[in-house]
Design a protein around this motif. Structure first.
Motif, mmCIF file in Angstrom:
data_model
loop_
_atom_site.group_PDB
_atom_site.id
_atom_site.type_symbol
_atom_site.label_atom_id
_atom_site.label_comp_id
_atom_site.label_asym_id
_atom_site.label_seq_id
_atom_site.Cartn_x
_atom_site.Cartn_y
_atom_site.Cartn_z
ATOM 1 N N ASP A 213 0.822 -1.214 0.000
ATOM 2 C CA ASP A 213 0.000 0.000 0.000
ATOM 3 C C ASP A 213 0.853 1.259 0.000
ATOM 4 O OD1 ASP A 213 1.018 -0.113 2.556
ATOM 5 O OD2 ASP A 213 -0.928 -0.137 3.566
ATOM 6 N N TRP A 233 2.950 7.566 6.273
ATOM 7 C CA TRP A 233 1.768 8.367 6.601
ATOM 8 C C TRP A 233 2.073 9.317 7.759
ATOM 9 C CZ3 TRP A 233 -3.404 5.066 6.546
ATOM 10 C CH2 TRP A 233 -3.561 4.505 5.277
ATOM 11 N N ILE A 398 2.010 -0.411 -6.579
ATOM 12 C CA ILE A 398 2.832 0.538 -5.831
ATOM 13 C C ILE A 398 4.087 -0.187 -5.344
ATOM 14 C CG2 ILE A 398 2.921 1.882 -3.686
ATOM 15 C CD1 ILE A 398 -0.199 2.189 -4.037
ATOM 16 N N ARG B 266 -11.238 -1.568 1.200
ATOM 17 C CA ARG B 266 -10.252 -1.962 2.199
ATOM 18 C C ARG B 266 -9.189 -0.883 2.193
ATOM 19 N NH1 ARG B 266 -7.948 -6.950 5.196
ATOM 20 N NH2 ARG B 266 -6.269 -5.829 6.189
ATOM 21 N N GLY B 268 -5.861 0.459 4.569
ATOM 22 C CA GLY B 268 -5.076 0.136 5.748
ATOM 23 C C GLY B 268 -5.611 -1.164 6.329
ATOM 24 N N GLU B 269 -5.914 -1.183 7.599
ATOM 25 C CA GLU B 269 -6.371 -2.408 8.246
ATOM 26 C C GLU B 269 -7.876 -2.409 8.463
ATOM 27 O OE1 GLU B 269 -4.316 -4.845 8.670
ATOM 28 O OE2 GLU B 269 -2.427 -3.805 8.318
ATOM 29 N N ASP B 285 -13.734 -3.860 11.187
ATOM 30 C CA ASP B 285 -12.469 -4.583 11.338
ATOM 31 C C ASP B 285 -12.606 -5.928 10.631
ATOM 32 O OD1 ASP B 285 -10.333 -6.159 12.116
ATOM 33 O OD2 ASP B 285 -10.306 -5.387 14.164
ATOM 34 N N PRO B 308 -5.983 3.548 -4.129
ATOM 35 C CA PRO B 308 -5.238 2.286 -4.073
ATOM 36 C C PRO B 308 -4.224 2.164 -2.926
ATOM 37 C CG PRO B 308 -5.543 2.912 -6.353
ATOM 38 C CD PRO B 308 -6.093 4.049 -5.525
ATOM 39 N N ASP B 309 -3.731 3.287 -2.404
ATOM 40 C CA ASP B 309 -2.825 3.196 -1.258
ATOM 41 C C ASP B 309 -3.575 3.124 0.066
ATOM 42 O OD1 ASP B 309 -3.798 5.772 -1.221
ATOM 43 O OD2 ASP B 309 -1.910 6.683 -0.631
ATOM 44 N N GLY B 310 -4.887 3.231 0.027
ATOM 45 C CA GLY B 310 -5.675 3.066 1.234
ATOM 46 C C GLY B 310 -5.674 4.247 2.186
ATOM 47 N N ARG B 311 -5.137 5.370 1.793
ATOM 48 C CA ARG B 311 -5.074 6.493 2.725
ATOM 49 C C ARG B 311 -6.325 7.374 2.669
ATOM 50 N NH1 ARG B 311 0.145 10.251 4.031
ATOM 51 N NH2 ARG B 311 -0.832 11.368 5.738
ATOM 52 N N VAL B 330 -8.247 8.300 6.021
ATOM 53 C CA VAL B 330 -8.309 7.048 6.780
ATOM 54 C C VAL B 330 -7.620 7.154 8.154
ATOM 55 C CG1 VAL B 330 -7.564 4.623 6.770
ATOM 56 C CG2 VAL B 330 -8.717 5.604 4.767
ATOM 57 N N PRO B 331 -6.438 7.787 8.275
ATOM 58 C CA PRO B 331 -5.807 7.845 9.603
ATOM 59 C C PRO B 331 -6.684 8.516 10.666
ATOM 60 C CG PRO B 331 -4.249 8.559 7.905
ATOM 61 C CD PRO B 331 -5.572 8.357 7.224
ATOM 62 N N GLY B 354 -3.144 5.204 -8.109
ATOM 63 C CA GLY B 354 -3.905 6.125 -7.271
ATOM 64 C C GLY B 354 -3.662 7.609 -7.451
ATOM 65 N N ARG B 373 -3.851 13.995 -4.944
ATOM 66 C CA ARG B 373 -2.987 14.541 -3.901
ATOM 67 C C ARG B 373 -3.382 15.980 -3.578
ATOM 68 N NH1 ARG B 373 3.471 15.882 -4.671
ATOM 69 N NH2 ARG B 373 4.070 15.559 -2.495
#
Lengths: 400, 400
Positions: A213, A233, A398, B266, B268-269, B285, B308-311, B330-331, B354, B373
């Motif tokens: 990721d 991040w 990536i 999906r 990150g986690e 989760d 795609p990077d999940g952020r 996401v964070p 992404g 971005r």
């Protein structure tokens, strides 16, 4: 017929004529074709790559003149048409997978190791030992765009650079071996990269990876145990030490080959890492970056590669136990299959949906393709001293 | 010049002549090109697709004659050259992205919804409402290979089929809406699929998805709350009910559009799901399949798609609040950006690494491309009543 159309036909005739002049070109230019199932295999000793396709599982063309391909690797243009091959002699070669030709080549340094392509596909970067640093080129022309010397310390010596990867946000991340530093280069303005430096990350970081990721950048340390980890991040948190037990240990074992960090496998909710020196694959929980298990394997693992669905991890080994491949079943964490392709299994590459795996057997001059469901061999291809196998689908991942 | 070479040139001249005869074809056939940066945009009302490329961000060609494209979707051949477009009228169309032509087309049922391509790329499957079942075709020729009627109950009635996906191990998985069943079809022997059936999975399963690793198949229920989940690594455990609170609730809210399950992200986690009827995105989760948070958003979410990077997770909304897009960080689990592309934002598609997102704005007859971005608009393309956007890099992803 318009003038544009006429130019088009003349251009095609020229391509065809060029192909006729190069007998090694066989199927590569026979009409329009997609690029999603193409790839290259490095023939290290010959300074050559073979272009392959994974649908019929055949060799399409050879491209010569790529120089010293020891430890060579490749990245792909965002349209999947071109491979950028990084040689050991500082050579950067652009190979056209459709016409089977070497489109451009520069000797950009004296000694280099690997590279990366930018998120937007416009830039290709090479990490150099001599002179130590990163050089950045246009993917279109291979013209130089930026030079980032890896100078460190009070007298500005140049460090060897390793572990160069792309990361989201149009950046490159890399590690200074001699300096023990990790740098992030923001390439938004390509001619004037903005560099952010992280110092004292550990002794002699020899290789690094970024997770799939693009979030975690992890460097292995040759000079001490443990790994250096940077959360991209949260770069403001700095570099942290993780997995303190990862390495050669207090009483160093003989290590035949330091494992490749790019071989780390994320499978299901776990990471699988080749241990250093030990006949083990380590199992790590990526939420906590702690070890949660070890799997006994045949030898010192070099690559531990996850099948794209994460249900299996395939492992090859260092000399002298490098004739065997083992398959770990992720749900049970057990070795469920083992076979012997032959001496010097150097690399493994899965097709992107995971139904096939391509395996280089250097000393047998063969690349073998297996069905990953049944483990049945599908085909053996004659390739001279094959090493790395790189499929064009990497264009869309990536960090690859 | 060999005879083969001459044939090649004649074939190319024919291709060029055909292109000259079809003014809608513009750049698609101008010489060899990679397919990794190609894609299609559905022009629903016109029964047409636009072929696009994401490097220069331009329209390349239009392909007409695809029938009723309401709710149309597409999958791609493993070489990235062909799109298989699933229409609402039972039409299955094979579009050549390189030549900009309709290569083959069959009307294979009276009413259908979506489809899938097999792991090995040889088979394309369509899920049908009328007659209820799945039909399987050769990706090469669109010749019929297998027919799987969705018969259920004592009198063998046919059920509508929804949520058809591919899964590792050369299988298709799908859901029987009327029967409340999930079936796995093992296509190893393509002419005689082996079917495994799971009954009583819940009332009126209306759509389904498979996770990006091909492990968990999850069906949404229209007739009751909760979701039906099958672990394809452990089918012997059967279908389980998860997220009991997911759905319209005991006192049903007005639901303007049931959210798309393929929109699950999906990142990150965590997993991000559009809530049903509520102005919320749910955070789950995936290790425990339990809800761990809710994020208030602008309207009833339709797609919640991860960069795609999940952020980031980008969200669009149901009528009448469908002119807005919001971006979740996401964070922090917070909405950090909101903008108004225009009326009827129907679909979002990220480039595979992404850096760009393509957005359909139906009522403005535009597809807008943004830098993910900076959130800056990069280009607006004139497209007639655009709906789904599908990029060829999907060829390399499980379940897409």
């Amino acid at each position: 017929m318009t003038v544009g159309r006429l130019k088009f036909l003349i251009m095609l005739a020229l391509v065809a004529a060029a192909a006729t002049a190069t007998p090694a070109l066989t199927k590569a230019v026979d009409g329009p074709r997609g690029t999603g199932d193409l790839g290259i295999i490095v023939e290290r000793a010959a300074g050559r790559v073979q272009i392959v396709e994974t649908t019929g599982r055949t060799l399409l063309a050879r491209v010569e003149g790529l120089g010293d391909l020891s430890h060579a690797s490749a990245v792909f243009s965002r349209d999947g048409r071109y491979a950028f091959v990084f040689g050991r002699d500082g050579g950067l070669s652009k190979v056209d997978l459709l016409t089977g030709t070497l489109t451009a080549r520069v000797i950009q340094a004296g000694n280099s190791i690997g590279g990366a392509i930018s998120q937007d596909g416009a830039l290709v970067a090479v990490s150099n030992y001599v002179p130590g640093g990163v050089k950045v080129f246009s993917t279109r022309t291979l013209e130089p765009i930026a030079d980032i010397p890896a100078s460190y310390g009070p007298d500005g010596k140049l460090s060897k650079v390793v572990g160069l990867v792309d990361a989201p946000g149009q950046s490159f991340v890399f590690t200074l071996y001699d300096a023990g530093e990790i740098w992030i280069a923001d390439m938004k303005d390509p001619k004037t990269p903005k560099i952010r430096k992280f110092k004292n990350v550990g002794k002699l970081p020899y290789d690094a990876l970024v997770t799939g990721d693009g979030r975690y950048y992890v460097a292995g340390l040759f000079g001490e145990d443990g790994l250096a980890m940077l959360d991209l991040w949260r770069p403001e948190d700095g570099v942290k030490r993780i997995l303190a037990g990862y390495g050669r240990g207090e009483k160093p074992l003989p290590v035949y080959k330091m494992p490749h960090l790019e071989g780390w496998a994320r499978a299901g909710e776990l990471l699988f890492l080749p241990a250093v020196g030990r006949h083990e694959v380590l199992v790590v929980d990526p939420r906590t970056w702690t070890e949660v298990g070890r799997i006994a394997v045949h030898g010192q693992p070099v690559f531990a590669v996850a099948r794209p669905d994460g249900r299996q991890v395939w492992v090859n080994f260092a000399h002298p136990l490098n004739d065997i491949v083992q398959v770990i079943d992720v749900p049970t964490l057990k070795v469920i299959h083992e076979f012997k392709p032959g001496k010097a299994v150097l690399h493994l590459e899965f097709t992107p949906r995971g139904e096939q795996v391509w395996i280089s057997v250097r000393d047998a001059d063969r690349v073998d393709v297996y069905d990953t469901r049944t483990f049945a061999p599908l085909v053996s291809l004659d390739v001279e001293k094959p090493s790395g196998i790189f499929l064009a689908a990497r264009a869309h991942r990536i960090g690859l």
